[in-house]
Enzyme design. Structure first.
Site, PDB file in Angstrom:
ATOM      1  N   SER A 109       0.835  -1.196   0.000  1.00  8.95           N
ATOM      2  CA  SER A 109       0.000   0.000   0.000  1.00  8.95           C
ATOM      3  C   SER A 109       0.874   1.252   0.000  1.00  8.95           C
ATOM      4  O   SER A 109       1.781   1.373   0.809  1.00  8.95           O
ATOM      5  CB  SER A 109      -0.877  -0.039   1.240  1.00  8.95           C
ATOM      6  OG  SER A 109      -1.697   1.089   1.236  1.00  8.95           O
ATOM      7  N   GLY A 110       0.582   2.152  -0.892  1.00  5.90           N
ATOM      8  CA  GLY A 110       1.328   3.401  -0.973  1.00  5.90           C
ATOM      9  C   GLY A 110       2.574   3.315  -1.825  1.00  5.90           C
ATOM     10  O   GLY A 110       3.360   4.250  -1.911  1.00  5.90           O
ATOM     11  N   THR A 114      -1.670   2.667  -7.910  1.00  7.93           N
ATOM     12  CA  THR A 114      -2.773   3.393  -8.525  1.00  7.93           C
ATOM     13  C   THR A 114      -2.236   4.480  -9.444  1.00  7.93           C
ATOM     14  O   THR A 114      -2.738   4.687 -10.552  1.00  7.93           O
ATOM     15  CB  THR A 114      -3.674   3.992  -7.424  1.00  7.93           C
ATOM     16  OG1 THR A 114      -4.032   2.930  -6.558  1.00  7.93           O
ATOM     17  CG2 THR A 114      -4.898   4.613  -8.013  1.00  7.93           C
ATOM     18  N   ASN A 159      -1.028   5.456   3.136  1.00  7.88           N
ATOM     19  CA  ASN A 159      -1.193   6.171   1.881  1.00  7.88           C
ATOM     20  C   ASN A 159      -2.363   7.131   2.020  1.00  7.88           C
ATOM     21  O   ASN A 159      -3.434   6.740   2.468  1.00  7.88           O
ATOM     22  CB  ASN A 159      -1.471   5.119   0.776  1.00  7.88           C
ATOM     23  CG  ASN A 159      -1.633   5.756  -0.592  1.00  7.88           C
ATOM     24  OD1 ASN A 159      -1.613   6.975  -0.731  1.00  7.88           O
ATOM     25  ND2 ASN A 159      -1.786   4.918  -1.605  1.00  7.88           N
ATOM     26  N   SER A 162      -5.332   5.820  -0.446  1.00  3.89           N
ATOM     27  CA  SER A 162      -5.210   4.370  -0.568  1.00  3.89           C
ATOM     28  C   SER A 162      -6.483   3.774  -1.172  1.00  3.89           C
ATOM     29  O   SER A 162      -7.589   4.115  -0.771  1.00  3.89           O
ATOM     30  CB  SER A 162      -4.960   3.802   0.825  1.00  3.89           C
ATOM     31  OG  SER A 162      -4.930   2.405   0.760  1.00  3.89           O
ATOM     32  N   SER A 163      -6.273   2.905  -2.167  1.00  3.99           N
ATOM     33  CA  SER A 163      -7.429   2.264  -2.778  1.00  3.99           C
ATOM     34  C   SER A 163      -7.943   1.213  -1.805  1.00  3.99           C
ATOM     35  O   SER A 163      -7.192   0.332  -1.413  1.00  3.99           O
ATOM     36  CB  SER A 163      -7.032   1.580  -4.081  1.00  3.99           C
ATOM     37  OG  SER A 163      -6.064   2.334  -4.738  1.00  3.99           O
ATOM     38  N   GLY A 435      -2.510  -3.275  -2.064  1.00  2.00           N
ATOM     39  CA  GLY A 435      -1.227  -3.931  -1.805  1.00  2.00           C
ATOM     40  C   GLY A 435      -1.196  -4.569  -0.434  1.00  2.00           C
ATOM     41  O   GLY A 435      -2.078  -4.352   0.397  1.00  2.00           O
ATOM     42  N   GLU A 437      -0.665  -5.336   3.186  1.00  2.73           N
ATOM     43  CA  GLU A 437      -0.869  -4.352   4.256  1.00  2.73           C
ATOM     44  C   GLU A 437      -0.585  -4.949   5.628  1.00  2.73           C
ATOM     45  O   GLU A 437      -1.038  -6.059   5.932  1.00  2.73           O
ATOM     46  CB  GLU A 437      -2.325  -3.888   4.247  1.00  2.73           C
ATOM     47  CG  GLU A 437      -2.513  -2.509   3.695  1.00  2.73           C
ATOM     48  CD  GLU A 437      -3.978  -2.118   3.618  1.00  2.73           C
ATOM     49  OE1 GLU A 437      -4.253  -1.197   2.848  1.00  2.73           O
ATOM     50  OE2 GLU A 437      -4.822  -2.714   4.308  1.00  2.73           O
TER      51      GLU A 437
HETATM   52  N1  LIG Z   1       5.155   7.946 -10.053  1.00  2.00           N
HETATM   53  C1  LIG Z   1       4.883   8.732  -9.020  1.00  2.00           C
HETATM   54  N2  LIG Z   1       5.287  10.008  -9.040  1.00  2.00           N
HETATM   55  C2  LIG Z   1       5.010  10.825  -8.001  1.00  2.00           C
HETATM   56  N3  LIG Z   1       4.365  10.446  -6.895  1.00  2.00           N
HETATM   57  C3  LIG Z   1       3.923   9.177  -6.805  1.00  2.00           C
HETATM   58  C4  LIG Z   1       4.159   8.262  -7.870  1.00  2.00           C
HETATM   59  N4  LIG Z   1       3.634   7.099  -7.525  1.00  2.00           N
HETATM   60  C5  LIG Z   1       3.076   7.292  -6.298  1.00  2.00           C
HETATM   61  N5  LIG Z   1       3.245   8.540  -5.869  1.00  2.00           N
HETATM   62  C6  LIG Z   1       2.803   9.126  -4.583  1.00  2.00           C
HETATM   63  O1  LIG Z   1       2.510   8.086  -3.712  1.00  2.00           O
HETATM   64  C7  LIG Z   1       1.179   8.137  -3.292  1.00  2.00           C
HETATM   65  C8  LIG Z   1       0.614   6.724  -3.193  1.00  2.00           C
HETATM   66  O2  LIG Z   1       0.513   6.158  -4.446  1.00  2.00           O
HETATM   67  P1  LIG Z   1      -0.645   5.152  -4.832  1.00  2.00           P
HETATM   68  O3  LIG Z   1      -0.513   4.895  -6.256  1.00  2.00           O
HETATM   69  O4  LIG Z   1      -1.952   5.631  -4.353  1.00  2.00           O
HETATM   70  O5  LIG Z   1      -0.214   3.894  -4.014  1.00  2.00           O
HETATM   71  P2  LIG Z   1      -0.912   2.463  -4.001  1.00  2.00           P
HETATM   72  O6  LIG Z   1      -1.994   2.500  -5.005  1.00  2.00           O
HETATM   73  O7  LIG Z   1       0.181   1.550  -4.338  1.00  2.00           O
HETATM   74  O8  LIG Z   1      -1.377   2.276  -2.651  1.00  2.00           O
HETATM   75  C9  LIG Z   1       0.445   8.940  -4.317  1.00  2.00           C
HETATM   76  O9  LIG Z   1      -0.638   9.602  -3.777  1.00  2.00           O
HETATM   77  C10 LIG Z   1       1.533   9.914  -4.750  1.00  2.00           C
HETATM   78  O10 LIG Z   1       1.580  10.995  -3.865  1.00  2.00           O
HETATM   79 MG   LIG Z   2      -3.910   2.209  -4.777  1.00  2.00          MG
END
Ligand SMILES: Nc1ncnc2c1ncn2[C@@H]1O[C@H](COP(=O)(O)OP(=O)(O)O)[C@@H](O)[C@H]1O
Ligand SMILES: [Mg+2]
Length: 1080
Positions: A109-110, A114, A159, A162-163, A435, A437
């Protein structure tokens, strides 16, 4: 292994772009490379075709349109690693062999899953070909994201966005690569969040968005207060403000997105009604009555919240939600159910006993459970409804469009492209699922989520290892299998039928009697006993026991240990909603609620499947969906726990590398062969390194590759060729260093080639330019020649005419002037005059030079000739001096006297006469004294022959005005008056004898004088002029009579002879012999 080449190209950049090419396979080397790149904001690195992405926690300028353009249609290995490269290669792979693909994005997660899925979607939105129709689909797919995130994402400790649900999205493409539509499968929304949040976490975004961004009017209609602290469902996490989230702004985005995905105003109202209802429900409070039964809390207007929940409002002015055109009477539904029934449903349980129904009051706990269950159910169903609506809106709009117009898409496309099967659709699936957790307290949701991650890891292991192994087998290559941790054992632990945790949980949920969470734990302990991946307080050794509570069990997941607290497992798995409430919801006036609950379970008596079982089956289905497709992997890594940019938490990352199995994946990749490539592609890239394969290899690509590698000196153990007899296609290279060497050679060769190509090209260009110039020159030349030729032709034509006229003129030249000859005559005249001008006689004496004139100019010519002579005469005369004139006059006189008469005359003509032959100084002073009164006009020395005996005596002869004097030295021997001079005689011969005849009447007087003078003609002429005696000069032949004295005569006889002589002859005469004159 296309990436290898990409990495090769950029070896001098930061770190290594593909771990496969790392010289060492140690974890330290892996980590160091990752860190090196991360520090330079290079968050992407490949392991073969797998993309490792490290969350930078900051915006990087690598996702713009220019970057997309750069990666479009470019092979993996040609550019630095990027998520666009992976997306693009999946897309082109799909198009190339009409296959289905999926991109599995995993990580805890994070870690950025996404975000990655959004980047990919954006990339396709920009890079795929599109039409106006397709653009709508594209917009819908893009806009489905903010809506789903608003309803399905929340801030967690891990996060901020977080989804809380799993999402698998299919993007459908036609054979041309146009995106036709999309379809979303959602997995297990974490509904418990609606009613409870851990400390530091929030509820789903949409609640905060509505309260922050919702218009006054709307909030009023929904009976909501802006202050989020007012709602107990929003305050449990005590996390009011999240700096990275702007709820107000997101509200606007969501509202706009709802329109784009075709959710009309009525449904939008209903949707917000539901959100509001959940908030209101959360604030419904119970209190125990005397028997401990739950009743609504009376203290603060017990029915207020219920009133709102059951609310039906007629709205006249809801312009904020309705489009102005639809300002008709629309009811804003919250739940739209009867308030009393709802109150009853929340406090009583309906027990159906045979024919009658009995109401049994709830205890306080049950009432709260029932309320929360309702809130969760409403929210959960609404979320599913939302996903379905999005699917309905994005699903293959294009084909349905054609169908509506009466023709199927297939028919139409087939008509235009008869060789392509238009019905053939391919998909790229994007899997962005929650992810792995681990929280302080992990519950049923974490159990499901982590189980899901186990399954995906299992799939990953199967697919990558299988694929790798299959490839070696397919190519008949020997290889040694790599050992890796296979997490199948954990999957089985969770999901095995009858024996797995889920089965036991279900059994506990279904069995009659008093099943509780703790009995479930006991059952687990009984069943799992010695399972290496299962521990509980009871089963643990002493040391571990300290870390476990009594109600905990621990699973040793592939990604690490997670301790789950069993509290709530049964309820959450049951997810039961009391039947009377369920029935009530079926009567809701809110269309969404009604729709969701009516279709739920028609046979209410049959127990619905438990949540865990549903989830298990959906994961099974997902696995089936994925296995049928070609896989691409993105492994997201979290750089640090505090979501800070620039922090690289080595321990955290090492851990992720470990459990994600990245090292094993890398080893598998390298164990066999670091590099493989289709013969054609290998040959294409390196053919320049061998003369036999450059520039073209005409035979089988496999043979070409063999020739090439032998030329390069590969050792036999360094490479393997798939046996092409059985249509094998690839060469395998064992060590990266072999490839490096080849690549270095290629790099060098490339420069040489480039230079050669450049030179060739320059030559070609120059040739082109030269050819053009030459062509141009030839053209100009041709034109110029044409012009010249035409000029020449005209000239000739003109000349012919002129000549013709000339000839005609010539022929008629004698005739009167007519048109035919007039020009000719003009020409003749002009020509003659021109020539004449250049050929005029230069001197008066030239009488012969004169151009003979043409007939017509005969007269003119004569006139001109005369004129010219006159002109010359005139010029001559004007040029003559007085002396010359006198001279000429004298010569003229001489001429008159002697010309044609005396033989020596012609010789004398050229000798000019002089003024005198004796100057005054040479005349004796006495003589000058004597003659001082007379002007001496001429004096000349000469010989005088004596009268007697003709003796020669030198004398000076001086002429004055009046007389001539014969002088000898100082004496004047004789004075001859001119009047006495009666004649002057000379012979006709060349001699120079002059006889002056003097009147002599007195014998005493001297008679005629015989003189010999070298200047005979001068003397005679001067004398004649001075004495005016021209008429007395005689030129005689034979002899001249001389009167010596009065009456006494003698003679001078002249004859010719070879020698000039003068002597006295025997007859007493003076004989003069003269030579003959030389003819001139
Ligand atoms: N490629 C990226 N560039 C900049 N920031 C990112 C990137 N990927 C993730 N982040 C940062 O990390 C945070 C969490 O990403 P997210 O995709 O929501 O994580 P996950 O879906 O894996 O839980 C996002 O809100 C963003 O702030
Ligand atoms: Mg996500």
């Amino acid at each position: 292994m296309l990436v290898v080449e990409g990495a090769l190209n950029a070896r001098n950049q930061v770190g290594i772009q593909d771990f496969v090419l790392l010289d060492e396979t140690s974890e330290a080397a892996f980590l160091s490379n990752l860190k090196k790149r991360f520090c330079k904001d290079l968050i992407y690195t490949y392991i073969g075709t797998l993309l490792v992405s490290v969350n930078p926690y900051k915006e990087l300028d690598i996702y713009n349109k220019e970057q997309m353009d750069v990666y479009m249609g470019v092979n993996f290995y040609e550019l630095p690693p990027h998520i666009y490269a992976l997306a693009d290669n999946a897309y082109h792979g799909m198009l190339a062999d009409f296959s289905n693909h999926f991109i599995l994005i995993s990580g805890e997660s994070g870690a950025g899953k996404t975000e990655a899925s959004k980047k990919i979607l954006q990339y396709y939105a920009v890079s795929c070909p599109s039409t106006a129709l397709l653009n709508t689909v594209r917009d819908k797919m893009l806009m489905s994201n903010p809506v789903l995130e608003a309803f399905g994402n929340a801030k967690t400790l891990k996060n901020d966005n977080s989804s809380r649900f799993g999402k698998y999205m299919d993007i459908q493409f036609d054979s041309q690569g146009d995106a036709l539509g999309g379809h979303i499968l959602n997995y297990l929304l974490e509904k418990s969040r609606v009613v409870h949040q851990n400390h530091g976490e929030r509820n789903f975004h949409i609640f905060y968005q509505l309260l922050d961004g919702g218009e006054e009017d709307l909030l009023q209609q929904l009976g909501l207060e802006r202050d989020r602290q007012h709602y107990s469902y929003l305050t449990q996490g005590e996390c009011a403000v999240v700096p990275s989230v702007d709820d107000k702004k997101d509200w606007k985005t969501v509202k706009n997105a709802l329109q784009v995905i075709d959710i009309d105003a009525i449904h939008t109202n209903h949707l917000f009604g539901i959100v509001a209802s959940v908030l209101h429900l959360g604030n419904v409070r119970f209190e125990p009555d005397s028997k401990g039964h739950a009743s609504l809390n009376n203290q603060n207007n017990p029915n207020a919240e219920l009133h709102w929940v059951s609310h039906v409002r007629n709205l006249h002015q809801m312009s904020l939600i309705l489009s102005p055109k639809k300002k008709r009477l629309i009811s804003l539904q919250l739940l739209g159910v009867d308030a009393n029934s709802l109150q009853e449903g929340l406090t009583y349980r309906k027990i159906e006993a045979k024919t009658e129904q009995v109401l049994s009051p709830f205890l306080l706990d049950h009432a709260i459970y029932g309320r929360d269950a309702l809130a969760k159910a409403i929210y959960g169903h609404t979320f599913t409804w939302l996903v379905n609506r999005i699917n309905a809106s994005t699903e293959n709009t294009v084909s349905s469009f054609f169908c509506q117009t009466g023709q199927t898409l297939c028919d139409i496309v087939f008509f235009f492209f008869p060789f392509q099967d238009p019905s053939k659709k391919t998909v790229i699936g994007l899997l962005d699922i929650y992810g792995f957790e681990v929280f302080n307290i992990n519950s049923f949701e974490q159990f499901c989520i982590n189980y899901c991650n186990e399954k995906l890891q299992q799939l990953f292991i199967q697919l990558t290892l299988k694929a790798e192994q299959e490839e070696y087998e397919a190519e008949d290559i020997e290889w040694e299998p790599v050992h890796f941790f296979n997490n199948k054992i954990i999957c089985d632990l969770v999901e095995e039928r009858h024996r797995g945790i889920i089965s036991i949980l279900d059994e506990e949920c279904l069995r009659p009697g008093e099943a509780t969470d703790l009995t479930f734990l006991e059952r687990l302990e009984e069943q799992m006993g010695t399972h290496p991946h299962f521990v509980s307080h009871k089963l643990a050794d002493k040391k571990t026991r300290r870390t476990l509570e009594r109600g905990d069990f621990r699973l040793l997941h592939y990604a690490g240990e997670v301790t789950y607290c069993v509290v709530g497992f049964l309820d959450k798995n049951n997810d039961l909603l009391y039947k009377n409430i369920k029935d009530l919801m079926c009567q809701s006036k809110n269309a969404i609620v009604r729709q969701c609950f009516s279709c739920m379970d028609p046979d209410s008596r049959r127990r619905p499947e438990t949540v865990a079982t549903q989830f298990k089956s959906s994961l099974l289905k997902l696995t089936e969906i994925l296995v049928a497709k070609d896989a691409w992997y993105i492994r997201c890594l979290k750089s640090n726990e505090s979501k800070k940019p620039g922090q690289f938490d080595e321990a955290l990352i090492r851990h992720q590398i470990k459990y994600l199995g990245l090292m094993q994946h890398l080893r598998v990749r390298r164990a066999g062969f670091a590099y493989r490539r289709k013969y054609e592609v290998f040959l294409q890239r390196y053919k320049a390194l061998c003369p036999a394969t450059w520039p073209h290899w005409r035979g089988e690509p496999a043979d070409g590759v063999l020739v090439l590698v032998r030329h390069l000196g590969y050792f036999p153990n360094e490479y393997k060729m798939g046996s092409w007899i059985n249509h094998r296609t690839k060469i395998f290279i064992r060590h990266p260093r072999t490839l490096y060497a080849t690549e270095d050679a290629f790099e060098k060769c490339k420069h040489q080639l480039a230079t050669r190509l450049q030179a060739k090209y320059k030559g070609y260009r120059a040739k082109g330019v030269f050819r053009k110039q030459k062509e141009a020159a030839t053209k100009i030349e041709t034109c110029w020649r044409g012009v010249q030729a035409r000029k020449e032709r005209d000239k000739r034509a003109w000349a012919v005419k002129v000549i013709k006229r000339f000839i005609k003129g010539y022929m008629t030249r004698g005739q009167a002037k007519v048109t035919d000859n007039s020009e000719y005559l003009v020409f003749v005249r002009q020509n003659y005059l021109n020539r004449l001008q250049d050929n005029l006689p230069k001197t008066l004496l030239d009488k012969t030079t004169w151009l003979s004139p043409p007939h017509v100019l005969a007269e003119t010519s004569e006139l001109l000739r005369k004129l010219h002579y006159r002109l010359m005469v005139r010029k001559y005369v004007r040029g003559i001096t007085t002396q010359k004139k006198t001279q000429l006059q004298m010569k003229l006189i001489a001429s008159a006297m002697f010309k044609g008469k005396k033989e020596s005359y012609p010789q004398s003509v050229a000798q000019p006469f002089v003024d005198t032959r004796i100057s005054d100084e040479d005349i004796n002073a006495r003589v000058l004294q004597m003659l001082r009164n007379e002007h001496i006009k001429y004096a000349v020395p000469m010989m005088k022959y004596d009268r007697n005996g003709f003796k020669r005596r030198p004398r000076q002869l001086i002429f004055t005005q009046a007389a001539a004097y014969m002088v000898e030295e100082a004496r004047i021997k004789q004075r001859i008056l001119y009047t006495a001079l009666k004649g002057i005689s000379v012979s006709n011969l060349t001699d120079s004898i002059v006889v002056l005849h003097i009147t002599c009447e007195d014998p005493k007087e001297k008679g005629d004088l015989v003189l010999q003078c070298n200047h005979l003609f001068e003397l005679v002429t001067k004398l004649c002029i001075i004495a005016n005696k021209q008429n007395v000069v005689r030129v005689l032949q034979g002899s001249i009579k001389v009167e010596i004295q009065a009456g006494k005569e003698s003679a001078v006889e002249f004859s010719t002879g070879p020698e000039p002589m003068v002597y006295k002859a025997k007859n007493g005469h003076l004989t003069v012999v003269a030579t003959r004159a030389r003819p001139r």
